[in-house]
Every structure is written in structure tokens, then in C-alpha cells.
Motif scaffolding. Structure first.
Motif, PDB file in Angstrom:
ATOM      1  N   ILE A 141       5.353 -34.282 -34.603  1.00 18.78           N
ATOM      2  CA  ILE A 141       4.955 -33.451 -33.478  1.00 18.78           C
ATOM      3  C   ILE A 141       5.890 -32.250 -33.385  1.00 18.78           C
ATOM      4  O   ILE A 141       7.114 -32.408 -33.410  1.00 18.78           O
ATOM      5  N   LEU A 142       5.307 -31.057 -33.291  1.00 12.00           N
ATOM      6  CA  LEU A 142       6.081 -29.834 -33.111  1.00 12.00           C
ATOM      7  C   LEU A 142       6.000 -29.433 -31.647  1.00 12.00           C
ATOM      8  O   LEU A 142       4.920 -29.098 -31.140  1.00 12.00           O
ATOM      9  N   GLN A 143       7.130 -29.477 -30.943  1.00 11.79           N
ATOM     10  CA  GLN A 143       7.192 -29.157 -29.520  1.00 11.79           C
ATOM     11  C   GLN A 143       7.936 -27.836 -29.342  1.00 11.79           C
ATOM     12  O   GLN A 143       9.047 -27.669 -29.839  1.00 11.79           O
ATOM     13  N   HIS A 144       7.335 -26.920 -28.584  1.00 12.25           N
ATOM     14  CA  HIS A 144       7.880 -25.566 -28.465  1.00 12.25           C
ATOM     15  C   HIS A 144       8.496 -25.260 -27.121  1.00 12.25           C
ATOM     16  O   HIS A 144       9.129 -24.213 -26.956  1.00 12.25           O
ATOM     17  N   ALA A 145       8.269 -26.095 -26.129  1.00  9.71           N
ATOM     18  CA  ALA A 145       8.810 -25.862 -24.790  1.00  9.71           C
ATOM     19  C   ALA A 145       9.245 -27.203 -24.213  1.00  9.71           C
ATOM     20  O   ALA A 145       8.558 -28.209 -24.381  1.00  9.71           O
ATOM     21  N   SER A 146      10.368 -27.194 -23.512  1.00 11.28           N
ATOM     22  CA  SER A 146      10.899 -28.448 -22.985  1.00 11.28           C
ATOM     23  C   SER A 146       9.973 -29.081 -21.958  1.00 11.28           C
ATOM     24  O   SER A 146       9.999 -30.299 -21.757  1.00 11.28           O
ATOM     25  N   MET A 205       0.177 -37.192 -40.035  1.00  9.91           N
ATOM     26  CA  MET A 205      -0.595 -36.391 -39.093  1.00  9.91           C
ATOM     27  C   MET A 205       0.360 -35.404 -38.446  1.00  9.91           C
ATOM     28  O   MET A 205       1.497 -35.746 -38.127  1.00  9.91           O
ATOM     29  N   LEU A 206      -0.117 -34.171 -38.267  1.00 15.61           N
ATOM     30  CA  LEU A 206       0.690 -33.124 -37.635  1.00 15.61           C
ATOM     31  C   LEU A 206       0.068 -32.766 -36.296  1.00 15.61           C
ATOM     32  O   LEU A 206      -1.140 -32.516 -36.212  1.00 15.61           O
ATOM     33  N   VAL A 207       0.893 -32.740 -35.237  1.00 18.32           N
ATOM     34  CA  VAL A 207       0.454 -32.314 -33.913  1.00 18.32           C
ATOM     35  C   VAL A 207       1.315 -31.122 -33.515  1.00 18.32           C
ATOM     36  O   VAL A 207       2.550 -31.212 -33.492  1.00 18.32           O
ATOM     37  N   VAL A 208       0.662 -30.006 -33.190  1.00 16.01           N
ATOM     38  CA  VAL A 208       1.359 -28.768 -32.846  1.00 16.01           C
ATOM     39  C   VAL A 208       1.058 -28.472 -31.379  1.00 16.01           C
ATOM     40  O   VAL A 208      -0.088 -28.186 -31.022  1.00 16.01           O
ATOM     41  N   LEU A 209       2.081 -28.560 -30.528  1.00 15.72           N
ATOM     42  CA  LEU A 209       1.899 -28.443 -29.092  1.00 15.72           C
ATOM     43  C   LEU A 209       1.946 -26.987 -28.622  1.00 15.72           C
ATOM     44  O   LEU A 209       2.066 -26.059 -29.421  1.00 15.72           O
ATOM     45  N   GLY A 210       1.849 -26.805 -27.298  1.00 14.61           N
ATOM     46  CA  GLY A 210       1.821 -25.473 -26.712  1.00 14.61           C
ATOM     47  C   GLY A 210       3.203 -24.882 -26.503  1.00 14.61           C
ATOM     48  O   GLY A 210       4.227 -25.482 -26.838  1.00 14.61           O
ATOM     49  N   GLY A 211       3.224 -23.695 -25.916  1.00 15.26           N
ATOM     50  CA  GLY A 211       4.473 -23.001 -25.647  1.00 15.26           C
ATOM     51  C   GLY A 211       4.201 -21.597 -25.158  1.00 15.26           C
ATOM     52  O   GLY A 211       3.073 -21.102 -25.269  1.00 15.26           O
ATOM     53  N   PRO A 212       5.212 -20.927 -24.628  1.00 15.03           N
ATOM     54  CA  PRO A 212       5.015 -19.594 -24.066  1.00 15.03           C
ATOM     55  C   PRO A 212       4.952 -18.491 -25.110  1.00 15.03           C
ATOM     56  O   PRO A 212       4.717 -17.333 -24.766  1.00 15.03           O
ATOM     57  N   MET A 213       5.159 -18.813 -26.362  1.00 13.82           N
ATOM     58  CA  MET A 213       5.162 -17.794 -27.404  1.00 13.82           C
ATOM     59  C   MET A 213       3.734 -17.414 -27.793  1.00 13.82           C
ATOM     60  O   MET A 213       2.770 -18.071 -27.423  1.00 13.82           O
ATOM     61  N   GLU A 246       6.179 -18.257 -38.536  1.00 18.32           N
ATOM     62  CA  GLU A 246       5.567 -18.122 -39.863  1.00 18.32           C
ATOM     63  C   GLU A 246       5.815 -19.364 -40.705  1.00 18.32           C
ATOM     64  O   GLU A 246       4.923 -19.825 -41.426  1.00 18.32           O
ATOM     65  N   ALA A 247       7.017 -19.929 -40.607  1.00 14.21           N
ATOM     66  CA  ALA A 247       7.302 -21.167 -41.341  1.00 14.21           C
ATOM     67  C   ALA A 247       6.386 -22.292 -40.873  1.00 14.21           C
ATOM     68  O   ALA A 247       5.918 -23.112 -41.673  1.00 14.21           O
ATOM     69  N   GLU A 248       6.122 -22.330 -39.584  1.00 15.17           N
ATOM     70  CA  GLU A 248       5.210 -23.330 -39.032  1.00 15.17           C
ATOM     71  C   GLU A 248       3.793 -23.133 -39.569  1.00 15.17           C
ATOM     72  O   GLU A 248       3.108 -24.105 -39.922  1.00 15.17           O
TER      73      GLU A 248
END
Length: 223
Positions: free
Chosen positions: A5-10, A47-55, A65-67
């Protein structure tokens, strides 16, 4: 399965996604690429899960870009992917579709309506949490899954095992509170849903949302 899981905001955690993984006996690994610049490798991702964030995907951060490169590599290895909000925009951008300002800023609860049966078992309508002012164009070859009254492109299925959702179904009650108390100012200006942070927190999370997350993840886990 190993769920990366990729998390972008706390304040935007995996919520019901982690509940699903725990119930199914899958291992969860949470990465914070915007903080530490570390991403999983494809060969350690089931499995890859890409979460939300303010970016925005249009921001010039190297980790974004790496993501996207990881997303393309996972797709090349037929690894299933779920992207939520920023995550869906990242998938669309990785596939060459544009992300730009939506015709309406949506912050709060609003219905989304199913547009196809490309992913079986999803309900015709869901009351979903929205927290965005950008939108994605549909990637080439994708099927539109959901639309809202204000923004047409709310979800897609592409390549048979990659799902992007502009809205949030993964949020549990505590998650909604965490988002609203920390980022409530975002709801107060230019919000076409005209909901305050207090109103957003008072709305109970519909149980159908959790079930829809489970339906999507169960589908992805076998495709």
C-alpha cells in the motif's frame, strides 16, 4: 498475498482495505513514498494499492514519477492495482491520460452511479466520500465504472485487473473524522457540495461502501 500500500498523507490511511486484507489472511506492507522515497519492488508485490493525497500527478516530484513507473511495471507483470483519488490519477497519468481541474470541486458525501457491468457485483448507486478538485480522463481501453452528478469520470477498470476510483470507499468512521478534522479547511472554499467538515463527519459511512471495497478487492485478487 503481499498487499503493498502506498500512503501519501498521514490522514488518509487504508481503512477498509486493511480490514479486507486481514480478514483474507493477506500480509499488508504500507509505504510512505512522499516521506521516505521508498517503493516496493514488483517481484515482492502481489497487489498494489495506491491511496489518495493532496498532491497532483502534475507536480514535479521525483517520487511521483517513480511511483508511476512502478504502476507501469506492475501492469506489465499483471499485478492487480487499486488506485484511490490521487492513486487513480496516478494510474491514469501512467497510462498517458491527462489529469486536470474538474468542472466542480467535490468535498463531502455525494452519490456515484454505476455506468457499466465491467466489474461484476458492484451496486448501482453508492453514497461516497469525495475529497478532490481535479479529475482524470479515462485511460485508453478502459471501462467507465462510476459517475457522479457533478463529475463524469469517477471510476474505471483497465487491463482487466486495474481499478481507479476518484472517490473514497475505503474510509471508515474514524478515517472520515481524521480527514475532516485535519483537512477541513479544504471543504470551506469553492466546494460545490456545500458541506462543512461538521456535516461531513455527521454522515454515517454506508455499509455498502465497505462491501463494495471487498467486491473490488476480491475481484482483483483473482484477475
Amino acid at each position: 498475498m503481499r498487499i503493498n500500500i502506498l500512503q501519501h498523507a498521514s490522514n488518509e490511511g487504508p481503512g477498509a482495505v486493511k480490514e479486507w486484507a486481514d480478514e483474507r489472511g493477506h500480509a499488508v506492507y504500507v509505504y510512505h513514498p512522499s516521506d521516505f522515497g521508498i517503493l516496493p519492488k514488483v517481484d515482492e508485490t502481489d497487489m498494489l494499492v495506491v491511496l489518495g493525497g493532496p498532491m497532483s500527478p502534475n507536480d514535479g516530484y521525483a517520487w511521483l514519477e517513480a511511483e508511476r513507473e512502478l504502476i507501469r511495471d506492475c501492469m506489465g507483470s499483471h499485478v492487480p492495482i487499486l488506485g484511490v483519488c490521487l492513486g487513480a490519477q496516478q494510474i491514469a497519468t501512467a497510462l498517458g491520460a491527462s489529469v486536470h481541474a474538474a468542472p466542480h470541486k467535490e468535498v463531502g458525501w455525494a452519490n456515484v452511479y454505476r455506468q457499466s457491468d465491467a466489474l461484476p457485483g458492484l451496486p448501482e448507486k453508492l453514497l461516497a466520500l469525495h475529497w478532490h478538485q481535479d479529475m482524470f480522463e479515462l485511460p485508453a481501453g478502459s471501462s467507465l465504472l462510476y459517475s457522479s452528478d457533478l463529475v463524469a469520470n469517477q471510476g474505471f477498470l483497465v487491463k482487466g485487473n486495474v481499478v481507479g476510483l476518484q472517490f473514497h470507499l475505503e474510509t471508515l468512521t474514524d478515517n472520515v473524522r481524521e480527514i475532516a478534522i485535519n483537512d477541513g479547511a479544504y471543504a470551506k472554499t469553492g466546494n460545490d457540495l456545500r458541506q462543512t467538515p461538521e456535516q461531513i463527519m455527521r454522515q454515517a459511512v454506508p455499509p455498502e461502501n465497505r462491501q463494495a471495497v471487498y467486491t473490488i478487492l476480491d475481484y482483483l485478487s483473482v484477475h
